[in-house]
Design a protein around this motif. Structure first.
Motif, PDB file in Angstrom:
ATOM      1  N   ALA A  41       0.824  -1.210   0.000  1.00 48.52           N
ATOM      2  CA  ALA A  41       0.000   0.000   0.000  1.00 48.52           C
ATOM      3  C   ALA A  41       0.857   1.258   0.000  1.00 48.52           C
ATOM      4  O   ALA A  41       0.426   2.309  -0.489  1.00 48.52           O
ATOM      5  CB  ALA A  41      -0.933   0.002   1.211  1.00 48.52           C
ATOM      6  N   CYS A  42       2.062   1.143   0.530  1.00 49.68           N
ATOM      7  CA  CYS A  42       2.946   2.302   0.612  1.00 49.68           C
ATOM      8  C   CYS A  42       4.023   2.304  -0.468  1.00 49.68           C
ATOM      9  O   CYS A  42       4.980   3.072  -0.394  1.00 49.68           O
ATOM     10  CB  CYS A  42       3.565   2.373   1.999  1.00 49.68           C
ATOM     11  SG  CYS A  42       2.357   2.754   3.288  1.00 49.68           S
ATOM     12  N   TYR A  80      14.619 -14.658  -6.792  1.00 49.52           N
ATOM     13  CA  TYR A  80      13.203 -14.700  -6.457  1.00 49.52           C
ATOM     14  C   TYR A  80      12.617 -13.294  -6.333  1.00 49.52           C
ATOM     15  O   TYR A  80      13.187 -12.436  -5.652  1.00 49.52           O
ATOM     16  CB  TYR A  80      12.978 -15.414  -5.122  1.00 49.52           C
ATOM     17  CG  TYR A  80      13.022 -16.914  -5.188  1.00 49.52           C
ATOM     18  CD1 TYR A  80      11.883 -17.644  -5.525  1.00 49.52           C
ATOM     19  CD2 TYR A  80      14.195 -17.600  -4.908  1.00 49.52           C
ATOM     20  CE1 TYR A  80      11.927 -19.029  -5.570  1.00 49.52           C
ATOM     21  CE2 TYR A  80      14.245 -18.984  -4.960  1.00 49.52           C
ATOM     22  CZ  TYR A  80      13.102 -19.690  -5.292  1.00 49.52           C
ATOM     23  OH  TYR A  80      13.144 -21.057  -5.352  1.00 49.52           O
ATOM     24  N   THR A  81      11.482 -13.067  -6.965  1.00 47.77           N
ATOM     25  CA  THR A  81      10.693 -11.871  -6.699  1.00 47.77           C
ATOM     26  C   THR A  81       9.784 -12.197  -5.517  1.00 47.77           C
ATOM     27  O   THR A  81       9.660 -13.368  -5.122  1.00 47.77           O
ATOM     28  CB  THR A  81       9.819 -11.496  -7.907  1.00 47.77           C
ATOM     29  OG1 THR A  81       8.855 -12.550  -8.125  1.00 47.77           O
ATOM     30  CG2 THR A  81      10.663 -11.278  -9.159  1.00 47.77           C
ATOM     31  N   PRO A  82       9.118 -11.200  -4.933  1.00 44.93           N
ATOM     32  CA  PRO A  82       8.188 -11.507  -3.845  1.00 44.93           C
ATOM     33  C   PRO A  82       7.117 -12.527  -4.237  1.00 44.93           C
ATOM     34  O   PRO A  82       6.808 -13.430  -3.443  1.00 44.93           O
ATOM     35  CB  PRO A  82       7.572 -10.136  -3.537  1.00 44.93           C
ATOM     36  CG  PRO A  82       8.670  -9.181  -3.848  1.00 44.93           C
ATOM     37  CD  PRO A  82       9.322  -9.742  -5.081  1.00 44.93           C
ATOM     38  N   MET A  83       6.585 -12.432  -5.462  1.00 41.48           N
ATOM     39  CA  MET A  83       5.575 -13.402  -5.892  1.00 41.48           C
ATOM     40  C   MET A  83       6.186 -14.785  -6.052  1.00 41.48           C
ATOM     41  O   MET A  83       5.582 -15.795  -5.637  1.00 41.48           O
ATOM     42  CB  MET A  83       4.933 -12.952  -7.205  1.00 41.48           C
ATOM     43  CG  MET A  83       3.918 -13.966  -7.749  1.00 41.48           C
ATOM     44  SD  MET A  83       2.526 -14.284  -6.617  1.00 41.48           S
ATOM     45  CE  MET A  83       1.377 -13.037  -7.193  1.00 41.48           C
ATOM     46  N   ASN A 142      -3.982  -9.304  -5.930  1.00 42.77           N
ATOM     47  CA  ASN A 142      -4.967  -8.223  -5.836  1.00 42.77           C
ATOM     48  C   ASN A 142      -4.309  -6.864  -6.033  1.00 42.77           C
ATOM     49  O   ASN A 142      -4.883  -5.970  -6.667  1.00 42.77           O
ATOM     50  CB  ASN A 142      -5.679  -8.263  -4.478  1.00 42.77           C
ATOM     51  CG  ASN A 142      -6.611  -9.458  -4.345  1.00 42.77           C
ATOM     52  OD1 ASN A 142      -6.999 -10.067  -5.344  1.00 42.77           O
ATOM     53  ND2 ASN A 142      -6.965  -9.801  -3.116  1.00 42.77           N
ATOM     54  N   HIS A 143      -3.114  -6.719  -5.508  1.00 41.20           N
ATOM     55  CA  HIS A 143      -2.396  -5.459  -5.657  1.00 41.20           C
ATOM     56  C   HIS A 143      -2.040  -5.211  -7.127  1.00 41.20           C
ATOM     57  O   HIS A 143      -2.202  -4.092  -7.635  1.00 41.20           O
ATOM     58  CB  HIS A 143      -1.122  -5.485  -4.808  1.00 41.20           C
ATOM     59  CG  HIS A 143      -0.310  -4.239  -4.884  1.00 41.20           C
ATOM     60  ND1 HIS A 143      -0.685  -3.058  -4.273  1.00 41.20           N
ATOM     61  CD2 HIS A 143       0.860  -3.961  -5.530  1.00 41.20           C
ATOM     62  CE1 HIS A 143       0.204  -2.117  -4.518  1.00 41.20           C
ATOM     63  NE2 HIS A 143       1.156  -2.647  -5.276  1.00 41.20           N
ATOM     64  N   LYS A 178      -5.104  -4.156  -9.029  1.00 36.92           N
ATOM     65  CA  LYS A 178      -5.451  -2.752  -8.788  1.00 36.92           C
ATOM     66  C   LYS A 178      -4.548  -1.815  -9.565  1.00 36.92           C
ATOM     67  O   LYS A 178      -4.993  -0.782 -10.080  1.00 36.92           O
ATOM     68  CB  LYS A 178      -5.355  -2.446  -7.282  1.00 36.92           C
ATOM     69  CG  LYS A 178      -6.471  -3.047  -6.459  1.00 36.92           C
ATOM     70  CD  LYS A 178      -6.295  -2.708  -4.985  1.00 36.92           C
ATOM     71  CE  LYS A 178      -7.382  -3.342  -4.139  1.00 36.92           C
ATOM     72  NZ  LYS A 178      -7.192  -3.050  -2.689  1.00 36.92           N
ATOM     73  N   LEU A 179      -3.267  -2.169  -9.671  1.00 33.68           N
ATOM     74  CA  LEU A 179      -2.341  -1.345 -10.431  1.00 33.68           C
ATOM     75  C   LEU A 179      -2.747  -1.277 -11.899  1.00 33.68           C
ATOM     76  O   LEU A 179      -2.709  -0.204 -12.514  1.00 33.68           O
ATOM     77  CB  LEU A 179      -0.919  -1.908 -10.306  1.00 33.68           C
ATOM     78  CG  LEU A 179      -0.244  -1.797  -8.942  1.00 33.68           C
ATOM     79  CD1 LEU A 179       1.135  -2.456  -8.980  1.00 33.68           C
ATOM     80  CD2 LEU A 179      -0.117  -0.338  -8.506  1.00 33.68           C
ATOM     81  N   PHE A 180      -3.165  -2.427 -12.447  1.00 32.19           N
ATOM     82  CA  PHE A 180      -3.609  -2.440 -13.841  1.00 32.19           C
ATOM     83  C   PHE A 180      -4.888  -1.631 -14.019  1.00 32.19           C
ATOM     84  O   PHE A 180      -5.051  -0.893 -14.998  1.00 32.19           O
ATOM     85  CB  PHE A 180      -3.835  -3.881 -14.303  1.00 32.19           C
ATOM     86  CG  PHE A 180      -2.582  -4.578 -14.741  1.00 32.19           C
ATOM     87  CD1 PHE A 180      -1.828  -4.087 -15.804  1.00 32.19           C
ATOM     88  CD2 PHE A 180      -2.150  -5.726 -14.104  1.00 32.19           C
ATOM     89  CE1 PHE A 180      -0.669  -4.724 -16.217  1.00 32.19           C
ATOM     90  CE2 PHE A 180      -0.988  -6.371 -14.498  1.00 32.19           C
ATOM     91  CZ  PHE A 180      -0.241  -5.870 -15.565  1.00 32.19           C
ATOM     92  N   GLN A 181      -5.808  -1.775 -13.079  1.00 33.06           N
ATOM     93  CA  GLN A 181      -7.075  -1.045 -13.164  1.00 33.06           C
ATOM     94  C   GLN A 181      -6.847   0.460 -13.085  1.00 33.06           C
ATOM     95  O   GLN A 181      -7.464   1.229 -13.831  1.00 33.06           O
ATOM     96  CB  GLN A 181      -8.011  -1.508 -12.045  1.00 33.06           C
ATOM     97  CG  GLN A 181      -8.527  -2.927 -12.224  1.00 33.06           C
ATOM     98  CD  GLN A 181      -9.316  -3.424 -11.029  1.00 33.06           C
ATOM     99  OE1 GLN A 181      -9.191  -2.903  -9.915  1.00 33.06           O
ATOM    100  NE2 GLN A 181     -10.133  -4.435 -11.246  1.00 33.06           N
TER     101      GLN A 181
END
Length: 235
Positions: free
Chosen positions: A190-191, A203-206, A223-224, A227-230
């Motif tokens: 969120a930040c 490794y990435t976080p995903m 979900n994050h 939201k970025l794409f949207q």
């Protein structure tokens, strides 16, 4: 704005990110998979502290009163001994940001062990939230490792570098993902935490969430990204 004095945009700690679960996570390596279950993680370089304070072992008193005056400011910060810590800090200038032999300041120690009131007071007394230890460890990274979301958001409110990469091979987000600290991951994303930052192992976080089977963390990341794409389409 919560009681930690941080913006509500950065989610606060609850259930899975609570102090007890976070303290348990700092007591031993977080991922419990055997080599046969997650062979791809054998070379993952993130390290975890297995040191416990007396309070974290379940003792009601973190140190006997007769010995409190022998503890360093760093030990007092790690154990949340606020009264004694304040007395020590009055003895000299710049002690609030004094590093120990590893480069850890009292704030870094307090953040590492989830001592939120100690973190709050140290910041009020002038502790530098941007300080890095000798291996680039930060208060934010160690709080993220433990899943102490209230401390994470408190530090983020002071504009610390959210993507600091340390020499143990991780960022705050990577540590939070590895520890399966869902609320902490939410707060960091969120930040503005960078999802493309890779550990030394690539490794990435995903990638890490998938490899460890942390499904709730995977969902938070998915979900994050959605939201970025949207948001991008709306612009």
């Amino acid at each position: 704005m919560g009681d930690s004095g941080v913006p509500s945009a950065c989610p606060q700690q609850d259930g899975d990110g609570g102090a007890e679960s976070a303290r348990n996570s700092s007591a031993a390596p977080v991922d419990s998979q055997s080599p046969s279950e997650a062979p791809a993680l054998d070379g993952f370089p993130l390290k975890h502290s297995n040191t416990l304070t007396n309070r974290q072992r379940g003792n009601e008193v973190s140190a006997l009163p007769a010995t409190l005056d022998t503890l360093s400011i760093h030990q007092l910060a790690a154990q949340g001994e606020l009264i004694q810590l304040k007395e020590h800090l009055r003895k000299g200038e710049n002690l609030v940001n004094k590093p120990d032999e590893r480069g850890f300041t009292p704030l870094i120690w307090a953040a590492a062990f989830g001592e939120i009131e100690t973190v709050r007071h140290l910041l009020e007394w002038g502790a530098d939230p941007h300080a890095l230890a000798k291996e680039r460890e930060s208060a934010l990274a160690l709080a993220s490792m433990g899943g102490y979301t209230d401390i994470v958001t408190m530090l983020l409110d002071r504009d610390v570098d959210i993507n600091t990469y340390d020499w143990n091979g991780g960022t705050p987000l990577l540590y939070a993902v590895r520890g399966n600290h869902v609320k902490c991951v939410e707060a960091l994303l969120a930040c503005g935490a960078d999802l493309t930052e890779e550990a030394d192992s690539g490794y990435t976080p995903m990638d890490l969430a998938v490899a460890l089977g942390h499904k709730k963390v995977q969902q938070v990341i998915e979900n994050h990204i959605l939201k970025l794409f949207q948001n991008k389409k709306k612009k």
